[in-house]
Scaffold this active site. Structure first.
Site, PDB file in Angstrom:
ATOM      1  N   GLN A  85       2.160  -2.585  11.626  1.00  0.00           N
ATOM      2  CA  GLN A  85       0.793  -2.380  11.131  1.00  0.00           C
ATOM      3  C   GLN A  85      -0.098  -1.758  12.219  1.00  0.00           C
ATOM      4  OE1 GLN A  85      -0.821  -2.477   8.361  1.00  0.00           O
ATOM      5  NE2 GLN A  85       0.733  -3.319   6.994  1.00  0.00           N
ATOM      6  N   SER A  86       0.477  -0.897  13.017  1.00  0.00           N
ATOM      7  CA  SER A  86      -0.218  -0.350  14.180  1.00  0.00           C
ATOM      8  C   SER A  86      -1.446   0.501  13.842  1.00  0.00           C
ATOM      9  CB  SER A  86       0.781   0.514  14.962  1.00  0.00           C
ATOM     10  OG  SER A  86       0.102   1.347  15.869  1.00  0.00           O
ATOM     11  N   ASN A  87      -2.554   0.179  14.486  1.00  0.00           N
ATOM     12  CA  ASN A  87      -3.763   1.006  14.373  1.00  0.00           C
ATOM     13  C   ASN A  87      -3.557   2.335  15.099  1.00  0.00           C
ATOM     14  OD1 ASN A  87      -5.262  -1.194  13.199  1.00  0.00           O
ATOM     15  ND2 ASN A  87      -5.318  -2.087  15.247  1.00  0.00           N
TER      16      ASN A  87
END
Ligand SMILES: *Cc1c(COP(=O)(O)O)cnc(C)c1O
Length: 358
Positions: A85-87
């Site tokens: 779920q990397s920004n």
């Protein structure tokens, strides 16, 4: 006496060209209700969640410099990696698309979230990023053993299709891959100068800047900024994944590289890198009750949403440090909101569990 003046620092940073991706300056305001609620120092917020690219966040500042580097190197595909779920990966994909570059994201399933299209993963899909999901191997996300091979493999595939890859390091922080300078950290020296100008306009002396720290670029850049302007502001990094013992050296290395890249005459030492690792909880991305409640408090007092992986933990730290008397009542503390709110949604079950219990 400042070691350097604001115009001097700005001029130094201008040696690194950038593309426009961010609305600057980001807002800087006092959190009246939170300040009153905590009964401690004056709390201000720097809204780097409102950068304007994608859903906003600190990575878009970094990408202004990194995209320029990709274009300078005539690459047409950018390969990077991080957690599911990397920004960082989402912001990279958004920035890449805007400049006609193909984003290739290697996403490691680091914690117990389902690989469903929600939060940033949904946004990656909408952007039509090339998404490769991998189970995590050995080590923490910053020091994964097998990542180099996976990146090389992806780069080979790009070349086989007749394109030119650019490998961007995780978080755009430490130099590595195709990135020769710590460009992300350099963008945060700039952010510090921007904050300083805003504070000065309000006749304000800042004492502390507090933020969530993950891949080190934000902390390194802010620390170099504060040291270069020599205004005695302390930068407090709240680690969201690494132990203080190893992470401090990691950040110090990026800081040293940043000082060298900008050709500054500054001594940055181990004790300039202030890391808190006691708010990690169960580890990277693990939401706990304190985090959920800190997010709720901020939303109810100020109408501002924090995220469960980074800024929520930084707020837990801020609240706890106020309670412990770490700050003086007359101090001014700036909370850097670094973005990440899209991660609220894939964490909905956890948030619900912690907040719905009567
Ligand atoms: C990446 C990230 C951070 C940490 O920044 P680093 O420069 O990687 O240390 C903090 N907050 C959010 C929301 C992020 O996405």
């Amino acid at each position: 006496m400042a070691a350097y003046s604001i115009p001097e620092i700005k001029k130094t940073i201008q040696r690194f060209p950038k593309r426009d991706l961010v609305h600057l300056p980001t807002p800087f305001t006092r959190l009246d209700n939170l300040t009153k609620e905590l009964g401690g120092p004056n709390i201000y917020i720097k809204r780097d969640d409102m950068t304007g690219l994608g859903f906003g966040g600190n990575k878009s500042r970094k990408l202004e410099f990194i995209i320029q580097d990709v274009l300078d190197k005539k690459a047409d595909a950018i390969i990077t990696w991080a957690g599911l779920q990397s920004n960082w990966c989402l912001q990279t994909a958004a920035a890449a698309r805007k400049f006609g570059i193909t984003p290739i994201l290697i996403l490691f399933n680091v914690y117990d979230l389902p690989a469903e299209y929600d939060g940033n993963l949904l946004l990656d899909l909408i952007l039509s990023a090339d998404i490769k999901i991998r189970e995590i191997g050995k080590g923490s996300i910053l020091h994964l053993e097998d990542v180099d091979e996976i990146l090389e493999q992806a780069a080979m595939e790009v070349k086989d299709r007749g394109h030119t890859p650019y490998i961007a390091p995780i978080g755009g922080s430490a130099a590595g891959g195709s990135m020769g300078d710590p460009l992300g950290a350099i963008s945060y020296v700039n952010a510090y100068v921007e904050l300083k100008e805003q504070a000065e306009n309000e006749g304000l002396d800042t004492d502390y800047v507090l933020h969530a720290s993950g891949s080190g670029g934000t902390q390194a850049g802010l620390t170099v900024g504060a040291k270069a302007l020599s205004d005695n502001t302390k930068v407090l990094g709240v680690s969201v994944s690494e132990a203080k013992s190893t992470y401090t050296d990691y950040v110090l290395d990026i800081t040293t590289d940043t000082v060298a890249a900008l050709d500054l005459e500054l001594e940055v030492e181990n004790n300039d890198i202030i890391v808190f690792d006691e708010y990690l909880g169960e580890g990277y991305g693990e939401v706990n009750k304190d985090v959920a409640e800190a997010i709720r408090l901020m939303s109810m007092k100020e109408g501002i949403f924090l995220d469960p992986v980074y800024t929520g933990k930084a707020m837990v730290a801020l609240i706890d440090l106020v309670k412990k008397g770490y700050f003086k009542k007359e101090d001014t503390v700036v909370f850097f909101h670094t973005g990440g709110t899209a991660a609220l949604f894939p964490n909905k079950k956890k948030m619900e569990n912690f907040l719905n219990r009567k």
